[in-house]
Design a protein around this motif. Structure first.
Motif, short mmCIF file in Angstrom:
data_model
loop_
_atom_site.label_atom_id
_atom_site.label_comp_id
_atom_site.label_asym_id
_atom_site.label_seq_id
_atom_site.Cartn_x
_atom_site.Cartn_y
_atom_site.Cartn_z
N CYS A 298 37.33 -16.87 -19.41
CA CYS A 298 37.19 -15.80 -19.19
C CYS A 298 34.78 -15.42 -19.25
CB CYS A 298 37.17 -14.37 -21.17
SG CYS A 298 36.57 -16.12 -21.87
N PHE A 299 34.71 -16.77 -19.17
CA PHE A 299 33.30 -16.80 -19.08
C PHE A 299 32.74 -18.57 -18.70
CE2 PHE A 299 28.99 -16.84 -21.40
CZ PHE A 299 28.54 -16.17 -20.40
N LYS A 300 33.35 -17.74 -16.94
CA LYS A 300 33.28 -19.16 -15.76
C LYS A 300 32.13 -19.24 -15.71
CE LYS A 300 38.22 -18.46 -14.40
NZ LYS A 300 38.82 -17.62 -13.41
N SER A 301 31.22 -18.60 -15.62
CA SER A 301 29.85 -18.51 -14.88
C SER A 301 29.37 -19.18 -15.34
CB SER A 301 29.11 -16.97 -14.62
OG SER A 301 29.10 -16.48 -16.16
N GLU A 302 29.74 -19.45 -17.12
CA GLU A 302 28.90 -20.41 -17.68
C GLU A 302 29.60 -21.50 -17.93
OE1 GLU A 302 25.78 -20.61 -18.31
OE2 GLU A 302 25.29 -19.10 -17.69
N ASP A 303 30.98 -22.12 -17.62
CA ASP A 303 31.73 -22.87 -17.71
C ASP A 303 30.85 -24.30 -17.76
OD1 ASP A 303 34.14 -24.71 -18.74
OD2 ASP A 303 35.03 -23.98 -17.18
N LYS A 304 30.98 -25.44 -18.58
CA LYS A 304 30.49 -26.71 -17.75
C LYS A 304 31.64 -27.66 -17.18
CE LYS A 304 25.93 -25.49 -19.20
NZ LYS A 304 26.25 -24.24 -19.66
N GLY A 305 33.05 -27.03 -18.06
CA GLY A 305 33.90 -28.42 -18.11
C GLY A 305 33.86 -28.87 -18.44
N ASN B 202 21.64 -24.26 -25.96
CA ASN B 202 21.91 -25.42 -27.37
C ASN B 202 23.24 -25.94 -26.68
OD1 ASN B 202 19.23 -25.34 -28.78
ND2 ASN B 202 19.31 -23.41 -28.56
N GLY B 203 23.65 -26.59 -25.79
CA GLY B 203 24.57 -27.32 -25.78
C GLY B 203 25.92 -26.66 -26.42
N TYR B 204 26.35 -25.67 -25.76
CA TYR B 204 27.75 -24.62 -25.99
C TYR B 204 27.90 -24.55 -24.46
CZ TYR B 204 27.59 -24.00 -31.26
OH TYR B 204 28.05 -23.48 -32.70
N ASN B 205 29.34 -23.64 -24.45
CA ASN B 205 29.99 -23.79 -22.75
C ASN B 205 30.46 -22.60 -23.09
OD1 ASN B 205 30.49 -24.72 -20.31
ND2 ASN B 205 32.85 -25.84 -21.60
N GLY B 206 30.45 -22.10 -22.04
CA GLY B 206 31.35 -20.90 -21.67
C GLY B 206 33.05 -21.20 -21.34
N CYS B 207 33.39 -20.19 -21.80
CA CYS B 207 35.15 -20.44 -22.00
C CYS B 207 35.60 -20.85 -20.22
CB CYS B 207 35.64 -19.34 -23.11
SG CYS B 207 37.85 -19.57 -22.04
N SER B 208 36.57 -21.35 -19.88
CA SER B 208 37.29 -21.51 -18.99
C SER B 208 37.88 -20.57 -18.12
CB SER B 208 37.66 -22.82 -18.36
OG SER B 208 39.13 -22.69 -19.14
N LYS C 123 32.52 -24.76 -29.99
CA LYS C 123 31.44 -24.43 -28.83
C LYS C 123 31.71 -24.35 -27.80
CE LYS C 123 28.48 -27.95 -31.24
NZ LYS C 123 27.10 -28.53 -31.40
N GLU C 124 32.33 -23.20 -28.11
CA GLU C 124 32.48 -21.86 -26.81
C GLU C 124 32.67 -21.11 -26.66
OE1 GLU C 124 35.81 -23.71 -24.13
OE2 GLU C 124 37.19 -22.59 -25.38
N ILE C 125 32.29 -20.04 -26.38
CA ILE C 125 31.94 -19.04 -26.30
C ILE C 125 32.47 -18.01 -24.99
CG2 ILE C 125 29.98 -17.16 -25.50
CD1 ILE C 125 27.32 -19.00 -25.59
N HIS C 126 33.09 -16.96 -25.84
CA HIS C 126 33.96 -15.92 -25.41
C HIS C 126 33.10 -14.29 -24.63
CE1 HIS C 126 36.94 -18.49 -25.70
NE2 HIS C 126 36.67 -18.79 -27.20
N SER C 127 33.38 -13.96 -23.27
CA SER C 127 32.93 -13.03 -23.20
C SER C 127 33.98 -12.00 -23.47
CB SER C 127 32.44 -13.27 -21.44
OG SER C 127 32.45 -12.11 -21.32
N ILE C 128 33.80 -10.95 -24.33
CA ILE C 128 34.65 -10.19 -24.53
C ILE C 128 35.89 -8.38 -23.88
CG2 ILE C 128 34.66 -7.77 -25.94
CD1 ILE C 128 32.98 -8.75 -28.92
N GLY C 129 34.42 -8.86 -22.33
CA GLY C 129 34.90 -8.08 -21.82
C GLY C 129 35.95 -8.41 -20.48
N GLU C 130 35.85 -9.98 -20.40
CA GLU C 130 36.75 -10.75 -19.81
C GLU C 130 38.12 -11.55 -20.40
OE1 GLU C 130 36.47 -10.55 -16.44
OE2 GLU C 130 34.59 -8.78 -17.19
N LEU C 131 38.14 -11.26 -22.06
CA LEU C 131 38.82 -11.70 -22.46
C LEU C 131 40.47 -11.66 -22.40
CD1 LEU C 131 37.90 -10.73 -26.12
CD2 LEU C 131 38.49 -13.53 -25.36
N LYS C 132 41.23 -12.74 -22.13
CA LYS C 132 42.16 -13.50 -21.61
C LYS C 132 43.34 -13.93 -22.56
CE LYS C 132 40.40 -13.73 -17.47
NZ LYS C 132 39.89 -12.15 -17.08
N SER C 133 45.09 -13.28 -22.98
CA SER C 133 45.37 -13.44 -23.81
C SER C 133 45.23 -15.42 -24.17
CB SER C 133 47.47 -12.66 -23.91
OG SER C 133 47.38 -13.79 -22.37
N ASN C 134 45.44 -16.16 -23.37
CA ASN C 134 45.06 -17.34 -23.17
C ASN C 134 44.01 -17.87 -24.14
OD1 ASN C 134 44.27 -17.01 -21.10
ND2 ASN C 134 45.39 -19.42 -20.26
#
Length: 77
Positions: A70-77, A62-68, A28-39
């Protein structure tokens, strides 16, 4: 715009031109294609989907989280 669901994520430059995000439904994690990291390990995802910004926002509501990484603006921990 509906995302493309795959059982074995393989990055596609063609798809990445049209979709801004990759959703990992298992974690349930969302990744931003423009900011993807190798890890972010996109190639290891087994339940993933390319999606638009609008659909990504809907997942976040609906409960998904941003990747810590590559999508830090939506990361909720």
């Amino acid at each position: 715009m509906f995302g493309l669901y795959t059982n074995n994520m393989k990055r596609s430059k063609f798809k990445e031109l049209f979709y801004g995000f990759i959703v990992n439904h298992r974690t349930k994690e969302i990744h931003s294609i423009g900011e993807l990291k190798s890890n972010c390990n996109i190639n290891l995802m087994t339940r993933a989907e390319y999606c638009s910004k609008r659909r990504a926002k809907n997942y976040l509501l609906n409960g998904y989280n941003g990747c810590s990484k590559c999508f830090k603006s939506e990361d909720k921990g």
